[in-house]
Scaffold this motif. Sequence first.
Motif, PDB file in Angstrom:
ATOM      1  N   LEU A 147      -2.990   6.651  -3.166  1.00  0.00           N
ATOM      2  CA  LEU A 147      -4.156   5.773  -3.053  1.00  0.00           C
ATOM      3  C   LEU A 147      -5.062   5.890  -4.271  1.00  0.00           C
ATOM      4  N   ALA A 156       0.807  -1.203   0.000  1.00  0.00           N
ATOM      5  CA  ALA A 156       0.000   0.000   0.000  1.00  0.00           C
ATOM      6  C   ALA A 156       0.841   1.253   0.000  1.00  0.00           C
ATOM      7  N   ALA A 157       1.975   1.233   0.696  1.00  0.00           N
ATOM      8  CA  ALA A 157       2.799   2.437   0.784  1.00  0.00           C
ATOM      9  C   ALA A 157       4.225   2.205   0.367  1.00  0.00           C
ATOM     10  N   CYS A 210      -8.078   1.774   5.118  1.00  0.00           N
ATOM     11  CA  CYS A 210      -8.143   1.489   3.679  1.00  0.00           C
ATOM     12  C   CYS A 210      -7.663   0.065   3.440  1.00  0.00           C
ATOM     13  N   SER A 211      -8.579  -0.818   3.085  1.00  0.00           N
ATOM     14  CA  SER A 211      -8.280  -2.237   2.874  1.00  0.00           C
ATOM     15  C   SER A 211      -8.342  -2.531   1.380  1.00  0.00           C
ATOM     16  N   CYS A 231       0.930   1.104   8.244  1.00  0.00           N
ATOM     17  CA  CYS A 231       0.881   0.270   7.039  1.00  0.00           C
ATOM     18  C   CYS A 231       1.094  -1.188   7.405  1.00  0.00           C
ATOM     19  N   LEU A 244      -3.300   1.522   6.282  1.00  0.00           N
ATOM     20  CA  LEU A 244      -3.282   1.023   4.908  1.00  0.00           C
ATOM     21  C   LEU A 244      -3.010  -0.470   4.932  1.00  0.00           C
ATOM     22  N   GLN A 245      -3.901  -1.247   4.339  1.00  0.00           N
ATOM     23  CA  GLN A 245      -3.775  -2.706   4.357  1.00  0.00           C
ATOM     24  C   GLN A 245      -3.772  -3.219   2.920  1.00  0.00           C
ATOM     25  N   ASN A 246      -2.640  -3.795   2.521  1.00  0.00           N
ATOM     26  CA  ASN A 246      -2.513  -4.312   1.153  1.00  0.00           C
ATOM     27  C   ASN A 246      -1.600  -5.525   1.185  1.00  0.00           C
ATOM     28  N   LEU A 277      -0.343  10.926  -0.006  1.00  0.00           N
ATOM     29  CA  LEU A 277      -1.025   9.646   0.195  1.00  0.00           C
ATOM     30  C   LEU A 277      -2.342   9.591  -0.563  1.00  0.00           C
TER      31      LEU A 277
END
Length: 403
Positions: free
Chosen positions: A370, A37-38, A206-207, A148, A178-180, A366
């Motif tokens: 995103l 995510a980041a 944010c998933s 993150c 942030l979840q990725n 960000l």
Amino acid sequence: MSKTENGVNAAMAGAAAVPPAVSAVAGAVVGTSAASAAGSVSEGGAFRCDVSDLDTHSLIWLNGRLPENLTGRREGLPWQVYRESDDTLVVRVEDGVRVDKPLQIIVLCKKDADGGAGSVGGASARLDLSLSLRVELGRGAHLTLVHCIDSDTETEAQVRGAVRLELAPAARLSWLSLQNINDRCRVENGLQAAVAAGAGLHTCFCSLNGGYLHNEQQIDLNGVQAEASALGLYLVDGNQQVSNRVKINHKSPEARSRQLFKGILDDSASGRFEGHVLVEAGAQKTEAYQTNRNLLLTKKAKFQTKPYLEIYADDVKCSHGATVGQLDEKALFYMRCRGISQATARRLLMYAFAAEVIREIGIAPLEDHLTRLVQRRLRGELGACEDCALHCTATKACANLPW
């Protein structure tokens, strides 16, 4: 020199206060190529932040191991990050201190030849991590924290996170998660917050990817004119599962809260939202608003939503609303009549749907990052390149297009 500048300089001066891992935008870890995510782990083995122009104090929490040079609390520092135990991290900001730039904490799950802290069964088995984070803000303190959760493409992990946020009067905290992660990872987050009089808390989850993601929040508005805003965005497909449970307790008069959660589910993905607002007796002049909106792109996608208001005061303004449905056929028809292809029209509507949450993050780099992630996610889900005039294979070529 202002108190803010003194606070930052003092905190950055000693390794025990904010160590080199925190002052650097990226720390060095061993890894394989993986998008996040980041940030990403390059083939050369170093983690880097992929968000251009994002200036943060950052720390990497690798496989449950905190940096070795992160020591215990020191007295007299305006703000500091320190280790309370092997699996507990504490962020403390003293009265009146405004931290100059966001603090970024990166929880990284990566296949480790040594098994990694908390691994079950050796190098090839699942990582099983339990992590605790406590954030304490003094009176009038300000902090933005970016949390993150990332993984490489192969690691199997179960991450349990416990977060405690404590805001003194007039403090301000913005929390962005942030979840990725890959589909072999499960994440369960529990966040508890205590917000004092005149303080304000903003949370956003944010998933964007993950096999199983569960986020639970309980926010107590303990003082007069305390405020809380809880936002969420989730994009899931395949057999992914996501759930958000939020409870906001209004314990004092004149407090305000808002919940806004939006999601897009494709394939056989499933999700659940439970939102609860409790207004206690005596919490007059409360304002509380709750909204959950969901788009299902296939007949197999499923979502359950349960908004709930529990009110024991009579002078309040409270509302809730929830929808689960498909894209607006009238809007699609309108766009098709103006020469926009079906696929492009769907992507534009989905992006507009998600953008309402992205615009409220409050960190411009960000928000831009995103936006690009969501655009790529929507393009991949809908096979967007098949009718693109550029006929390219690199996603960068489409990065600035509205879909």
